[in-house]
Design a protein around this motif. Sequence first.
Motif, PDB file in Angstrom:
ATOM      1  N   ALA A   1     -57.604  56.622  29.160  1.00  0.00           N
ATOM      2  CA  ALA A   1     -57.796  57.863  28.396  1.00  0.00           C
ATOM      3  C   ALA A   1     -57.123  59.040  29.095  1.00  0.00           C
ATOM      4  O   ALA A   1     -57.773  59.979  29.552  1.00  0.00           O
ATOM      5  CB  ALA A   1     -59.283  58.122  28.205  1.00  0.00           C
ATOM      6  N   ARG A   2     -55.811  58.968  29.196  1.00  0.00           N
ATOM      7  CA  ARG A   2     -55.048  60.058  29.803  1.00  0.00           C
ATOM      8  C   ARG A   2     -53.579  59.913  29.386  1.00  0.00           C
ATOM      9  O   ARG A   2     -53.149  58.864  28.939  1.00  0.00           O
ATOM     10  CB  ARG A   2     -55.164  60.033  31.325  1.00  0.00           C
ATOM     11  N   ALA A   3     -52.851  61.001  29.543  1.00  0.00           N
ATOM     12  CA  ALA A   3     -51.412  60.979  29.282  1.00  0.00           C
ATOM     13  C   ALA A   3     -50.704  61.562  30.507  1.00  0.00           C
ATOM     14  O   ALA A   3     -51.262  62.442  31.175  1.00  0.00           O
ATOM     15  CB  ALA A   3     -51.086  61.794  28.041  1.00  0.00           C
ATOM     16  N   PRO A   4     -49.502  61.104  30.845  1.00  0.00           N
ATOM     17  CA  PRO A   4     -48.752  60.053  30.150  1.00  0.00           C
ATOM     18  C   PRO A   4     -49.413  58.687  30.301  1.00  0.00           C
ATOM     19  O   PRO A   4     -50.260  58.502  31.166  1.00  0.00           O
ATOM     20  CB  PRO A   4     -47.383  60.086  30.844  1.00  0.00           C
ATOM     21  N   LYS A   5     -49.000  57.755  29.439  1.00  0.00           N
ATOM     22  CA  LYS A   5     -49.569  56.406  29.460  1.00  0.00           C
ATOM     23  C   LYS A   5     -48.516  55.399  29.902  1.00  0.00           C
ATOM     24  O   LYS A   5     -47.477  55.253  29.254  1.00  0.00           O
ATOM     25  CB  LYS A   5     -50.079  56.020  28.066  1.00  0.00           C
ATOM     26  N   PHE A   6     -48.821  54.737  31.013  1.00  0.00           N
ATOM     27  CA  PHE A   6     -47.981  53.635  31.486  1.00  0.00           C
ATOM     28  C   PHE A   6     -48.596  52.322  31.011  1.00  0.00           C
ATOM     29  O   PHE A   6     -49.823  52.202  30.913  1.00  0.00           O
ATOM     30  CB  PHE A   6     -47.877  53.645  33.014  1.00  0.00           C
ATOM     31  N   MET A   7     -47.745  51.337  30.756  1.00  0.00           N
ATOM     32  CA  MET A   7     -48.239  50.095  30.147  1.00  0.00           C
ATOM     33  C   MET A   7     -48.986  49.208  31.134  1.00  0.00           C
ATOM     34  O   MET A   7     -49.899  48.490  30.752  1.00  0.00           O
ATOM     35  CB  MET A   7     -47.072  49.350  29.502  1.00  0.00           C
ATOM     36  N   MET A   8     -48.613  49.222  32.410  1.00  0.00           N
ATOM     37  CA  MET A   8     -49.337  48.506  33.458  1.00  0.00           C
ATOM     38  C   MET A   8     -49.677  47.069  33.041  1.00  0.00           C
ATOM     39  O   MET A   8     -50.845  46.687  32.952  1.00  0.00           O
ATOM     40  CB  MET A   8     -50.615  49.260  33.824  1.00  0.00           C
ATOM     41  N   PRO A   9     -48.675  46.232  32.774  1.00  0.00           N
ATOM     42  CA  PRO A   9     -48.952  44.888  32.234  1.00  0.00           C
ATOM     43  C   PRO A   9     -49.889  44.056  33.085  1.00  0.00           C
ATOM     44  O   PRO A   9     -50.706  43.290  32.556  1.00  0.00           O
ATOM     45  CB  PRO A   9     -47.567  44.245  32.118  1.00  0.00           C
ATOM     46  N   ASN A  10     -49.809  44.199  34.421  1.00  0.00           N
ATOM     47  CA  ASN A  10     -50.688  43.378  35.248  1.00  0.00           C
ATOM     48  C   ASN A  10     -52.163  43.728  35.045  1.00  0.00           C
ATOM     49  O   ASN A  10     -53.029  42.858  35.126  1.00  0.00           O
ATOM     50  CB  ASN A  10     -50.308  43.519  36.721  1.00  0.00           C
ATOM     51  N   ASN A  11     -52.440  45.006  34.746  1.00  0.00           N
ATOM     52  CA  ASN A  11     -53.821  45.394  34.440  1.00  0.00           C
ATOM     53  C   ASN A  11     -54.376  44.563  33.295  1.00  0.00           C
ATOM     54  O   ASN A  11     -55.497  44.040  33.353  1.00  0.00           O
ATOM     55  CB  ASN A  11     -53.886  46.873  34.037  1.00  0.00           C
ATOM     56  N   TYR A  12     -53.564  44.443  32.238  1.00  0.00           N
ATOM     57  CA  TYR A  12     -54.070  43.791  31.023  1.00  0.00           C
ATOM     58  C   TYR A  12     -54.023  42.272  31.117  1.00  0.00           C
ATOM     59  O   TYR A  12     -54.814  41.582  30.458  1.00  0.00           O
ATOM     60  CB  TYR A  12     -53.343  44.353  29.793  1.00  0.00           C
ATOM     61  N   GLN A  13     -53.132  41.750  31.967  1.00  0.00           N
ATOM     62  CA  GLN A  13     -53.184  40.305  32.220  1.00  0.00           C
ATOM     63  C   GLN A  13     -54.482  39.943  32.931  1.00  0.00           C
ATOM     64  O   GLN A  13     -55.129  38.947  32.595  1.00  0.00           O
ATOM     65  CB  GLN A  13     -51.975  39.854  33.046  1.00  0.00           C
ATOM     66  N   PHE A  14     -54.876  40.772  33.911  1.00  0.00           N
ATOM     67  CA  PHE A  14     -56.143  40.510  34.587  1.00  0.00           C
ATOM     68  C   PHE A  14     -57.321  40.683  33.638  1.00  0.00           C
ATOM     69  O   PHE A  14     -58.224  39.837  33.576  1.00  0.00           O
ATOM     70  CB  PHE A  14     -56.325  41.431  35.799  1.00  0.00           C
ATOM     71  N   LEU A  15     -57.354  41.803  32.891  1.00  0.00           N
ATOM     72  CA  LEU A  15     -58.487  42.064  32.002  1.00  0.00           C
ATOM     73  C   LEU A  15     -58.604  41.006  30.908  1.00  0.00           C
ATOM     74  O   LEU A  15     -59.717  40.627  30.519  1.00  0.00           O
ATOM     75  CB  LEU A  15     -58.364  43.460  31.392  1.00  0.00           C
ATOM     76  N   LEU A  16     -57.464  40.523  30.415  1.00  0.00           N
ATOM     77  CA  LEU A  16     -57.473  39.441  29.421  1.00  0.00           C
ATOM     78  C   LEU A  16     -58.114  38.193  30.024  1.00  0.00           C
ATOM     79  O   LEU A  16     -58.974  37.544  29.400  1.00  0.00           O
ATOM     80  CB  LEU A  16     -56.040  39.141  28.978  1.00  0.00           C
ATOM     81  N   ARG A  17     -57.697  37.862  31.240  1.00  0.00           N
ATOM     82  CA  ARG A  17     -58.248  36.684  31.912  1.00  0.00           C
ATOM     83  C   ARG A  17     -59.733  36.857  32.204  1.00  0.00           C
ATOM     84  O   ARG A  17     -60.537  35.948  31.958  1.00  0.00           O
ATOM     85  CB  ARG A  17     -57.470  36.436  33.214  1.00  0.00           C
ATOM     86  N   TYR A  18     -60.094  38.011  32.730  1.00  0.00           N
ATOM     87  CA  TYR A  18     -61.499  38.266  33.070  1.00  0.00           C
ATOM     88  C   TYR A  18     -62.371  38.175  31.809  1.00  0.00           C
ATOM     89  O   TYR A  18     -63.451  37.568  31.830  1.00  0.00           O
ATOM     90  CB  TYR A  18     -61.623  39.636  33.723  1.00  0.00           C
ATOM     91  N   ALA A  19     -61.903  38.799  30.728  1.00  0.00           N
ATOM     92  CA  ALA A  19     -62.666  38.781  29.471  1.00  0.00           C
ATOM     93  C   ALA A  19     -62.842  37.356  28.961  1.00  0.00           C
ATOM     94  O   ALA A  19     -63.935  36.962  28.524  1.00  0.00           O
ATOM     95  CB  ALA A  19     -61.953  39.633  28.424  1.00  0.00           C
ATOM     96  N   HIS A  20     -61.777  36.580  29.021  1.00  0.00           N
ATOM     97  CA  HIS A  20     -61.819  35.198  28.530  1.00  0.00           C
ATOM     98  C   HIS A  20     -62.758  34.346  29.379  1.00  0.00           C
ATOM     99  O   HIS A  20     -63.608  33.618  28.836  1.00  0.00           O
ATOM    100  CB  HIS A  20     -60.400  34.620  28.553  1.00  0.00           C
ATOM    101  N   GLN A  21     -62.615  34.438  30.698  1.00  0.00           N
ATOM    102  CA  GLN A  21     -63.419  33.577  31.569  1.00  0.00           C
ATOM    103  C   GLN A  21     -64.887  33.979  31.598  1.00  0.00           C
ATOM    104  O   GLN A  21     -65.757  33.145  31.860  1.00  0.00           O
ATOM    105  CB  GLN A  21     -62.840  33.591  32.991  1.00  0.00           C
ATOM    106  N   ASN A  22     -65.168  35.255  31.323  1.00  0.00           N
ATOM    107  CA  ASN A  22     -66.556  35.724  31.336  1.00  0.00           C
ATOM    108  C   ASN A  22     -67.126  35.932  29.937  1.00  0.00           C
ATOM    109  O   ASN A  22     -68.212  36.508  29.787  1.00  0.00           O
ATOM    110  CB  ASN A  22     -66.651  37.019  32.153  1.00  0.00           C
ATOM    111  N   LYS A  23     -66.368  35.480  28.931  1.00  0.00           N
ATOM    112  CA  LYS A  23     -66.816  35.577  27.530  1.00  0.00           C
ATOM    113  C   LYS A  23     -67.276  36.997  27.175  1.00  0.00           C
ATOM    114  O   LYS A  23     -68.316  37.212  26.553  1.00  0.00           O
ATOM    115  CB  LYS A  23     -67.924  34.557  27.250  1.00  0.00           C
TER     116      LYS A  23
END
Length: 671
Positions: free
Chosen positions: A195-217
């Motif tokens: 929730a701030r600008a400018p916004k960087f995509m930070m792909p590694n952030n979302y790869q981790f969060l995707l994995r964490y969300a999936h593994q922890n349901k």
Amino acid sequence: MNELHLETSPYLLQHANNPVFWKSWNSASLAEAKEKNQLIIISIGYSACHWCHVMEHESFENEAVATVMNTHFVNIKVDREERPDVDAVYMKALQIMTGHGGWPLNIVALPDGRPVWGGTYFRTNEWIDTLEQLQKMYQLAPEKMVDYAEKLHQGIEAISIIQNDGSENSNQKLLLDNLVSKWKKSFDWDFGGMARAPKFMMPNNYQFLLRYAHQNKDAELLEFVNLTITKMGYGGIFDTVDGGFSRYSVDLKWHVPHFEKMLYDNGQLISLYSDAYKLTQNPLYKEIIEKSLDFVKKEWKTAEGGFFSALDADSLNDKNHLEEGAFYVWKIPQLKTILKEDFYLFSQVFNINSFGLWEDENYVLIQNQSIETIAKLNQLTTTELETKKKIWERLLYNEREKRSKPRLDDKCLTSWNALMLKGYIDAFKALGNQEYLDIALENANFIIKKLWSNEGNLFHSYKNEKSTINGYLEDYCFVIAAFIALYEVTFEEKWLYDAKQLTDYTLEHFYDEQQAFFRFTSDKDEALISVHFETEDNVIPASNSVMAKNLYQLSIYFDNSYYEKVAKQMLTILLPNIDYPSAYSNWLDLALTISEQNKELAICGTDAREINKMIRALYFPNVIIAGNEKPSRLPFLQNRFVEGKSLFYVCQNKTCQLPLEDFQEVINQLS
């Protein structure tokens, strides 16, 4: 004289005709400053940097500025992409001095290279005044400058050391849960991202969060990740006409990009969208992968199999002036001429309205609704509107190709090539397109032939058939990770042995046993004013976090307890130091890999590669895969091949179950 005409870096060559007597960063330039007892101006940027171009035009092309700089200073221009080691050290100094950073990065240093002043972009008069004051101070009170430089140098050294308080968090799962919970408080639930600008995509952030969300349901977290990458893929920051992402958006809604396109962003984002597609089968993600890889192949792939580095933010406008974003933006009369009766429908899809307006009647194409929603509103099928969208994009592409293109940075950087190589491998896993694997193999062989010397070291940069600059830790860690990924899809053990060879070289020349981390530069390189240990994951993951993951994975394949010990020790020291989880997401991913949730799978049989195709198309971020179609001497696979059978060994924490033969049972155990 200006010596930059002797260089190959596109950024340095952009400055080769400046009246400033620029030199490149080398021992001769530094020695000259000591010999003349002159202050050094160290000016750092990169070829696609908009504000670097602005400062060049306003100041470095100005004769009055050049006179001040040439009379009193030794002037050194640095391409931060060629010399990330130099950039990292002086960026630390700037952040200590001012609390922020950025490019252009302008530092004034003592003749021995220790910084005394720094900033980013300056207007002409402010730049001249500052330089004259610094020169006057150095003449009248040099001892004050030396004293300040010493204190600043101590500060740089202090933040370069990773604190090890000797504590070990026995409950890593609780630590991860608390960090993710803290992270969630900064989520933007309207447009995704932070929730701030400018916004960087930070792909590694979302790869981790995707994995964490999936593994922890965690359904809510999974929803947030999909919201983020959907909004990123809706246009604006994503070039819907020709594929590829820009570096960041200046606003909250991923709309107006800082228009340069960088190889490192796109390589990582393709990996992210490939993972997300495997989990969701969202057709938008597939479209983004395919468009982006088409763009990379067309604009950046070289005849030798390498990848160029970047496209500039600036290009010539219709008045023949360099302008940021000129190549990408549209005005309504242009769109009406191209799209004719489809303009109204196009405007709904791509927001040719107040939502999509940038400035000066220029529109940046962006969706804010799905194709399915807009199709329903217009009594069309989704397929009909998708077909129209493809036709529109082709029309706009053909028109846009008539414009002056952004400048190309045509050097090939080893680390960035490896990130794109892994992007192609991950896309192959997700989509099964053989061309993606073919291009990945071509690039891997390019790295081996052109960027890996007979002495065992990697080079950092390649241009004009010449490899230059001894490689940095980032080159080794990303090449090793890419070679491991190549093994995972081909089961050709050559790639693992190449990865191991590079790992052993890295341990010999980069590892600091006292610090228990890897230096950014090799012990064969000339020392800078401070040793740099890269540990924060940024737009590119930290080279130390990637190296730790490599070591742990290779420890499984080669049953190497030393690799495992080094990786675990790095994580143990780092975890208690984590305050902002977004700056350490790759370390958190490693914590998941070392946790009880992780598994290993060996596929042994003459059809191992065919079976692996089905498995790798599924989302199993917590599984390390190996396989063989004949007897193997790789420690993890040794004595597991039985002629005439397809056997699956599911293992956890170095303990393997009895071999299975039923494919579905294996999938159930991995899920």
